[in-house]
Design an enzyme around this catalytic site. Structure first.
Site, mmCIF file in Angstrom:
data_model
loop_
_atom_site.group_PDB
_atom_site.id
_atom_site.type_symbol
_atom_site.label_atom_id
_atom_site.label_comp_id
_atom_site.label_asym_id
_atom_site.label_seq_id
_atom_site.Cartn_x
_atom_site.Cartn_y
_atom_site.Cartn_z
ATOM 1 N N GLU A 224 0.870 -1.187 0.000
ATOM 2 C CA GLU A 224 0.000 0.000 0.000
ATOM 3 C C GLU A 224 0.899 1.226 0.000
ATOM 4 O OE1 GLU A 224 -2.030 -0.062 3.716
ATOM 5 O OE2 GLU A 224 -2.990 -1.989 3.368
ATOM 6 N N LYS A 226 2.304 4.516 1.637
ATOM 7 C CA LYS A 226 2.437 5.032 3.006
ATOM 8 C C LYS A 226 2.088 6.508 2.945
ATOM 9 C CE LYS A 226 5.645 5.307 6.888
ATOM 10 N NZ LYS A 226 4.760 6.301 7.472
ATOM 11 N N ARG A 231 -1.628 9.039 11.383
ATOM 12 C CA ARG A 231 -2.273 7.758 11.662
ATOM 13 C C ARG A 231 -3.361 7.963 12.703
ATOM 14 N NH1 ARG A 231 0.115 2.411 12.329
ATOM 15 N NH2 ARG A 231 -1.620 0.950 12.343
ATOM 16 N N ARG A 246 -2.357 7.945 17.152
ATOM 17 C CA ARG A 246 -1.612 6.696 17.308
ATOM 18 C C ARG A 246 -1.352 6.362 18.775
ATOM 19 N NH1 ARG A 246 4.264 6.044 14.683
ATOM 20 N NH2 ARG A 246 4.805 5.572 16.823
ATOM 21 N N GLU A 271 -5.429 6.760 7.758
ATOM 22 C CA GLU A 271 -4.638 7.973 7.748
ATOM 23 C C GLU A 271 -5.569 9.178 7.640
ATOM 24 O OE1 GLU A 271 -1.521 7.018 7.929
ATOM 25 O OE2 GLU A 271 -0.330 8.849 7.621
ATOM 26 N N LYS A 393 7.750 -0.795 6.642
ATOM 27 C CA LYS A 393 7.591 0.465 5.904
ATOM 28 C C LYS A 393 8.853 0.692 5.088
ATOM 29 C CE LYS A 393 8.705 2.981 10.127
ATOM 30 N NZ LYS A 393 8.134 3.795 11.188
#
Ligand SMILES: [Zn+2]
Ligand SMILES: [Zn+2]
Lengths: 523, 337
Positions: A224, A226, A231, A246, A271, A393
């Site tokens: 996906e 980033k 977040r 987060r 997000e 990531k």
């Protein structure tokens, strides 16, 4: 109050996570309920109190201290709560010192007009250290750098409950958290968290290095974008909605434009972004809407908020977290399709068959609002914390700039004998250096020794712990992005700068110029 | 015969306070023919004078610091025993600041002036306590001349130090403390609190600790930090001059907890700026309440303020109905030793 004041001092002065943790754990272990629970709430920003205005505190002091002496003292100390704590005259026969819980419960029960009298009586009964803690508490200025993560780790150390479990139940409970402490110490059952708008600890990814790919099979993974936003976790129970950061902070109130469009029965992970027509317009725009006490209508129209969703933790009361990623993804896509909420969309998957495919994607300009890629194992359950081997990531290559070292400051803790915080600059139009950022990592211990020596040998000026050095050393700085800034003379602010190489070889005159850096600014 | 006005026989000069009828300077900043020295700190005791009048302890400290340049004709004064210099009677009285520290009483034709140097009122196991002396003019410092400075009980501060040691048994506890006075007081307080393990010293502290011991101040087992191994220093208390706590020297210590013992540690920003992990509010100067209490105790109608935060002290003294003024003396360390 005394133990709480000592804890605060310990947390303020102690550098390093581990030492802070030991302080917190010892406090939680040695302090009875309900004081420790209120302390936990106060330290992590989960306490709502009728706070006292600074003007009221000043008024209390003015009734007791010569105004000229107070003025000079305040000028000297610089902090109102601290000045008042130190200058407050001791009384001949002080009342019994209140415990923390007493202070909080009395404040919560008091009428507004009674608050000054209460505070004055407590100040009379306390020493300077606890007076400071009290004043910080009642003026709402208790910022000592205790994150929810630190606090939950300290709680976990009270017994055998892992930090993720602590986190899982903590957010469903209210101060003074007696059930939480009982659970953490193994004296009580796990508190029931269903039926509540509860934050669940998010699953985090590890950064991946290029050389790790060899060991991974692309067929096991989904990719996906980033997204370069924030977040968030959305908890929906009918029309009751909460949005958490987060770390479990309630960030919803700043985004009513998004929240009022939402309803349903789910807990979603995604997000938070801003932009017209669900098209993200960049982190700098989002930043405009953060950290505001009041919501600005004009900003809300200019930068409408939306959420790009990539995971689902609960649907109704069904916990989907044990399901594999692919199954959750299916449930999520179906949920989004069914509810058709205007400000939610699904973060798309990127098709690929080899890692090389992804390299092309990662560099492509097609997703300018992304800061890289996420790789998630197709069979990964949703696990709180940062489990190994499941999510990665893969950041876009950082930007690099050659800058000149301008100032160095002593570090903290282990590094306090080294100049380890480096302010660097680039050449501006008038051929003077203008500072553009500050970096305190990216070098090895051996390099730090070299840098420290260079700073000491090339100092031209000292201001307290800071040394100004001659323009003689080039640092290659890596950073993630650039935003416009009114606070910096250069007009730019770097995200996440660090030293990528020390260019002992490079003449300072050949370092980068501000124009070159400015070209990286978003239009 | 009427008394002379103090301002007519004690003058402020660029060299320091000049007691005119004795032709003597107190704590002069440049070499003079006759000096009276209140105590051994560097901003009060300087080298190169001809005749030097001071306590035996202060003379020994000057000898240790300046060797051959510590004064050509030293003369030891005993506490409480007047010395006559022409028409002036000079008496040294304990100031409670550091070993050998004195206030100096000058008496001239019935007019009495006390130069207190630096002083404190708290008990200090390493030197005799301050004794208030009635006078017409009391000359005082004002290092902590703001009402935010109220030193806590030093036993509580020492307890914090020992608690840090118990909490961090793998780390050294490095205490920044001035080599003259603070260092020995901290050691003596630690001993009183029952800490009898060896205490480790930076090289700059060792000679003065020996000097204190030669004057009968017992400090218990002391070792050189420079010669110790990292393993020996784990869980140990180490003393060094305040500057060395942020220097390369400290790299020899195992992950030190940096403490500083000073009255300035009362102010958080001060401690934070210096990266101090364990601020210990231990001062060899009078705090705000003690400055005012001392003015009451000596009951002088007039107060002259030398160095520190003069304006606040003058303001507060004036509110009690006394006269007060600042002396524009140069050369003193505003930070106080
Ligand atoms: Zn002094
Ligand atoms: Zn002194």
């Amino acid at each position: 109050m005394k133990a709480f004041a000592e804890l605060l001092d310990g947390l303020v002065y102690t550098p390093g996570r581990e030492a802070k943790l030991r302080r917190l754990t010892a406090y939680f272990r040695d302090t009875p309920d309900p004081d420790r629970g209120y302390a936990l709430a106060a330290l992590t920003g989960n306490l709502s109190l009728k706070t006292a205005k600074p003007a009221m505190i000043r008024q209390l002091v003015a009734e007791r201290v010569d105004p000229i002496l107070f003025g000079w003292s305040y000028d000297y100390v610089g902090d109102l709560a601290e000045t008042c704590a130190l200058i407050w005259p001791t009384v001949a026969e002080p009342a019994q010192t209140p415990r923390l819980a007493r202070v909080i419960e009395d404040l919560q029960a008091a009428h507004r007009a009674e608050v000054p009298g209460l505070i004055a009586r407590w100040l009379d009964s306390l020493d300077a250290g606890p007076r400071y803690a009290l004043l910080k508490l009642v003026t709402g200025g208790l910022r000592v750098g205790v994150s929810a993560g630190l606090a939950k780790t300290a709680l976990a150390r009270l017994g055998a409950v892992p930090p993720e479990e602590i986190e899982e139940v903590w957010h469903a409970l209210a101060p003074p958290y007696e059930a939480l402490f009982a659970y953490a110490e193994g004296r009580g059952p796990r508190p029931d968290t269903t039926e509540k708008l509860t934050f669940r600890a998010p699953m985090l990814a590890h950064p991946i290095d290029e050389d790790e790919f060899a060991a991974l099979d692309p067929a096991d993974f989904r990719a996906e974008w980033k997204w370069d936003g924030i977040r968030v976790q959305l908890v929906l129970r009918g029309h009751e909605v909460r949005m958490f950061s987060r770390t479990g902070e309630d960030v919803g109130p700043a985004f009513p434009d998004l929240l009022e469009t939402l309803h349903g029965e789910a807990t979603l992970d995604g997000e938070l972004l801003v932009g017209e027509a669900l098209s993200p317009s960049g982190f700098a725009d989002l930043q405009q809407r953060l950290n505001r006490k009041t919501v600005d209508r004009a900003l809300m129209q200019r930068y409408p908020a939306f959420m790009r969703v990539y995971d689902i933790l609960f649907e109704g009361s069904e916990d989907l977290r044990p399901l594999p990623f692919d199954a959750r993804r299916e449930r999520l896509a179906a949920w989004i399709g069914r509810t058709a909420l205007p400000r939610l969309d699904l973060s798309p998957l990127i098709a690929f068959s080899s890692w090389d495919d992804l390299v092309d994607h990662r560099l492509s300009s097609g997703a300018s609002a992304a800061e890289g890629l996420m790789l998630k194992r197709r069979d990964s359950p949703y696990v709180a914390g940062r489990p190994k081997g499941l999510w990665y990531k893969w950041k876009r290559d950082p930007h690099l700039v050659d800058a000149v070292l301008m100032y160095a400051q002593r570090g903290h803790g282990k590094r306090s004998s080294f100049y380890s915080d480096f302010t660097f600059g680039v050449w501006a139009d008038d051929d003077a250096l203008v500072p553009v950022g500050k970096a305190y990592f990216g070098f090895t211990d051996a390099e730090l020794v070299e840098l420290d020596k260079w700073v000491r040998n090339n100092t031209v000026n000292r201001f307290g712990p800071v040394r100004e050095v001659r323009a003689g050393l080039v640092l290659e700085i890596a950073f993630e992005g650039l935003a416009r800034s009114n606070r910096h003379k250069s007009g730019v602010a770097m995200r996440f700068p660090r030293i990528s190489r020390i260019r002992w070889d490079k003449p300072p005159a050949e370092a980068d110029r501000l124009e070159a850096l400015s070209r990286l600014l978003p239009p | 015969m009427s008394q002379p006005a103090p301002a007519d026989w004690i003058k402020v000069t660029p060299v320091g306070l000049h007691v005119v009828p004795a032709d003597l300077h107190v704590d002069p900043v440049r070499p003079v023919a006759r000096a009276a020295i209140t105590h051994g700190h560097g901003d009060h005791a300087r080298p190169g004078h001809d005749a030097v009048l001071a306590t035996a302890e202060t003379l020994a400290i000057m000898k240790a610091r300046f060797a051959d340049d510590s004064g050509r004709q030293p003369q030891a004064a005993r506490y409480g025993e007047p010395i006559r210099l022409g028409e002036v009677e000079v008496t040294f009285m304990p100031a409670g600041h550091v070993l050998g520290s004195a206030q100096i009483l000058f008496e001239y034709r019935g007019s009495r002036v006390v130069v207190s140097g630096d002083y404190k009122r708290r008990r200090d196991p390493t030197c005799p306590p301050f004794e208030p002396v009635a006078c017409d003019v009391f000359i005082t410092e004002a290092t902590f001349g703001l009402p935010v400075f109220r030193h806590p009980d030093d036993r509580d501060e020492i307890a914090k130090l020992l608690a840090a040691r118990d909490r961090e048994p793998e780390r050294a506890i490095l205490v920044g403390a001035y080599a003259l006075g603070k260092c020995q007081r901290v050691i003596a307080l630690l001993r009183e609190a029952g800490h009898d393990a060896p205490i480790y010293l930076h090289g700059a502290q060792e000679a003065l600790c020996r000097l204190y011991e030669s004057f009968g101040v017992a400090l218990g087992p002391l070792r050189s930090a420079t010669e110790a191994t990292k393993a020996e220093l784990a869980g140990a208390i180490v003393l060094a001059p305040p500057g060395a706590t942020a220097d390369r020297w400290m790299r020899r210590l195992p992950d030190p907890v940096t403490a500083v013992a000073s009255g300035w540690m009362r102010i958080r920003q001060r401690a934070k700026q210096r990266g101090v992990e364990l601020p210990l509010v231990i001062s060899d100067h009078a705090d705000w309440d003690e400055l005012l209490q001392t003015v009451e105790d000596v009951n002088a109608p007039e107060v002259w303020v030398t160095h520190g935060r003069e304006e606040a002290l003058i303001h507060a003294v004036t509110l009690t109905g006394r006269r007060a003024r600042a002396l524009a003396l140069v050369g003193f360390d505003e930070e106080g030793q």
